[in-house]
Design a protein around this motif. Sequence first.
Motif, short mmCIF file in Angstrom:
data_model
loop_
_atom_site.label_atom_id
_atom_site.label_comp_id
_atom_site.label_asym_id
_atom_site.label_seq_id
_atom_site.Cartn_x
_atom_site.Cartn_y
_atom_site.Cartn_z
N GLY A 235 -16.43 0.58 59.31
CA GLY A 235 -16.32 1.83 58.58
C GLY A 235 -15.26 2.75 59.15
N GLY A 236 -15.07 2.71 60.48
CA GLY A 236 -14.09 3.57 61.12
C GLY A 236 -12.65 3.20 60.83
N LEU A 237 -12.42 2.02 60.28
CA LEU A 237 -11.06 1.59 59.95
C LEU A 237 -10.50 2.33 58.74
CD1 LEU A 237 -11.49 -2.28 60.39
CD2 LEU A 237 -10.19 -0.76 61.90
N TYR A 238 -11.38 2.97 57.98
CA TYR A 238 -10.96 3.60 56.72
C TYR A 238 -11.13 5.11 56.81
CZ TYR A 238 -11.38 -1.18 55.01
OH TYR A 238 -11.25 -2.53 54.84
N PRO A 239 -10.20 5.87 56.23
CA PRO A 239 -10.36 7.33 56.16
C PRO A 239 -11.57 7.67 55.30
CG PRO A 239 -8.09 6.68 55.66
CD PRO A 239 -8.91 5.43 55.66
N PRO A 240 -12.13 8.88 55.46
CA PRO A 240 -13.27 9.28 54.61
C PRO A 240 -12.93 9.18 53.13
CG PRO A 240 -12.95 10.84 56.42
CD PRO A 240 -11.78 9.90 56.46
N LYS A 241 -13.88 8.67 52.37
CA LYS A 241 -13.77 8.52 50.91
C LYS A 241 -12.67 7.54 50.49
CE LYS A 241 -15.66 13.14 50.08
NZ LYS A 241 -15.48 14.44 49.42
N ASP A 242 -12.23 6.68 51.40
CA ASP A 242 -11.26 5.64 51.03
C ASP A 242 -11.95 4.65 50.10
OD1 ASP A 242 -9.53 3.42 50.92
OD2 ASP A 242 -8.72 3.85 52.91
#
Length: 705
Positions: A141-148
């Motif tokens: 989950g941390g690999l993606y920006p919020p709301k990606d």
Amino acid sequence: MSNTALKQPYQKELFGHPVGLYVLFFTEMWERFSYYGMRAILVLYMISSATGSNPGLGWSNSDALALYGWYTMLVYLMSIPGGILADKYVGQKKAVLYGGLVLVAGHSILAITAPWAFFTGLALIVIGVGGLKPNISTMVGGLYPPKDERRDSGFTIFYIGINVGAFLAAIIVGYVGEEIGWHYGFGLAGIGMLLGQIVYMAGQKFLTPVGNPPSKGKKGQPSLIDAENEDENTSFGQLFANLLKSPVQLAITLIAIVGLTILAFNIFEELDRYLYAGLFTFLALVAGLMMMIYKDINSIEKDRFIVLLVSFLIIIVFWGAFEQAGGLLNIYTDSKIDRFVSLNVLDILFYGSGIILLVLGIIKKIKKSDISYIFITIALLILGIYFFFKDQLFHSNPYEIPTSVFQSVNALFIIIFGTIVSGVWLWWAHKGKEHSSLFKMAIGTIIMGAGFLFMAKASSDVTHYGDKAALILLILAYLFHTIGELCTSPVALSFITKVAPVKYVSIMMGVYFAATGLGNKVAGSIGEASQAKPVKIQLASKSVVQDGLVKNEDFSKAHDFELISKAYLKGNDIFYIDNSFNDLLTVKNNDLFVEYLKGEEATENNPKTVIARFSYDKDKKMAVEEGKITVNSDDYSGTIEVFDMQNKLEFKTYVYIFILTLVFGILLLIFLKKLKKLTHGAESLEIDDKEEAETFELGEQDSKK
């Protein structure tokens, strides 16, 4: 200079996703390969004879299932300290690294043929999984920006890796363990874990921004909840400190601990007394913490909390039934399922599975799904490997499939049916039908439980026809289990995050893992209860061996054998149709055997089939006189089973599991409206099309929410 050239390694992408995703994909795939590979052969190894060409531990079925329950429970319970360790001290990245290294050590030690190595290896695996399992998902989950918008499909790709690892493990590790040697299988699982660690350590540059330790004055990303909510969360330590300051709740907790400990020491014997006393103490403490949460929250949150506790009951019941797969069903498959299939059937199974996955991949490609290439790759691997290596692998026609290989069926069904089931729910929702999480969990529990009707049919067939049951019944059972799992598991964690009090979300995630672990313990206990207490026997005289029951071969290799007869009672005396039995064996716990035969009404006109299994004590030294081997009768020991009675026990177990899941699911449906009302709208019935259409589970998927 181009923008691409200026990108840091962690900013690079592959197939539209961060390269770090594929690092975590292969790390988790190999970790699941090692875990499910070991799980596939664990119970079989424990019940396998301690002698022979591929010796196991020679345990009884009930003892093996008991340990299986404790082991799988502890695996999930260790996720709690594993998550806390990462959140508060080392970060997810190091927790995964340390956990993986401990797993490599654990699997490697299991490859050693010594009693100390077995228990040490299991303990290290429990610790290692606790460090890796709850933390690697957070890193995804941390690999993606919020709301990606790519986040959901990124998790789908990741969880396909879980199922690919589980699928390959049961086939490869299972085959090696059963056909070549148990410890080679354990060692192979360790090699898989080592490959995962190599991938993980080599890919660290692609994971730079995620899973780092908490910096001074700033908390780290939580392993079970979203980072943005962490500041509002209460820790286990704070909640426990509050319990110590609350006289009423503390008194109730202490009374429960003392009472349950006394109960454990009165009900159980020997080591079980201490194990269950520890388990009951843990459960009492959890109950105390739950009382503290209930005391602290407002009236609306109290209503939601009640629903949350009901969902934990669903989790325990569901996994208590589902996890028979690695225990009771594994043993049953080994002894009472006809595993012989023609090569034409194998062609249909492998080519059919490959073609189905290929078609799904092509459909996803047409829909421009970024997971299409994974389906196509898996399909081509299955088709290619089977086409080129089937002649080397399958030497006889018909071919007897190793028992552990069937542990791969669930993972394959998940890959095939995951999108189909989620698509059905999406269609159902668009028709305006009930599709809440509680509804899905109820339906999933009922469907999963219905799978045990096929096992009850298998047990009935064995009883009536005196032969092994049809393989198709086992496959259908696994199919229903998988469909039920796909309805229940993907929504469970998401539901908990929606209804849990905001500042206690992290704690409730920990309780979810505890409930899952308790479900696994229940599964082991149910399996243990389905096995009759073993009746111990011994050879009556050494002439039994010398007269040819055990062939006069090279006795430097141990020889095990079994004998079958029918037995009946006259008064309290046991008689056998095969008269030689009276001279062959001595029944040590004779009263228990008489009790079993009385229960089955074994008379001269209604004799019951009994199976005597003998094992050579490999620790005994054989006497050599004038070039001849002398084998004493007390060098052999074993058990005798009342075949009909054991079948009835298993039949009742399968039926009771079905009834339990059916009743529980129906009760949930009856009170569904009331329970939904108690959530006060916490669970929105609006559907995220992308999330519902791309669901793959193994219990943790929605921890990303």
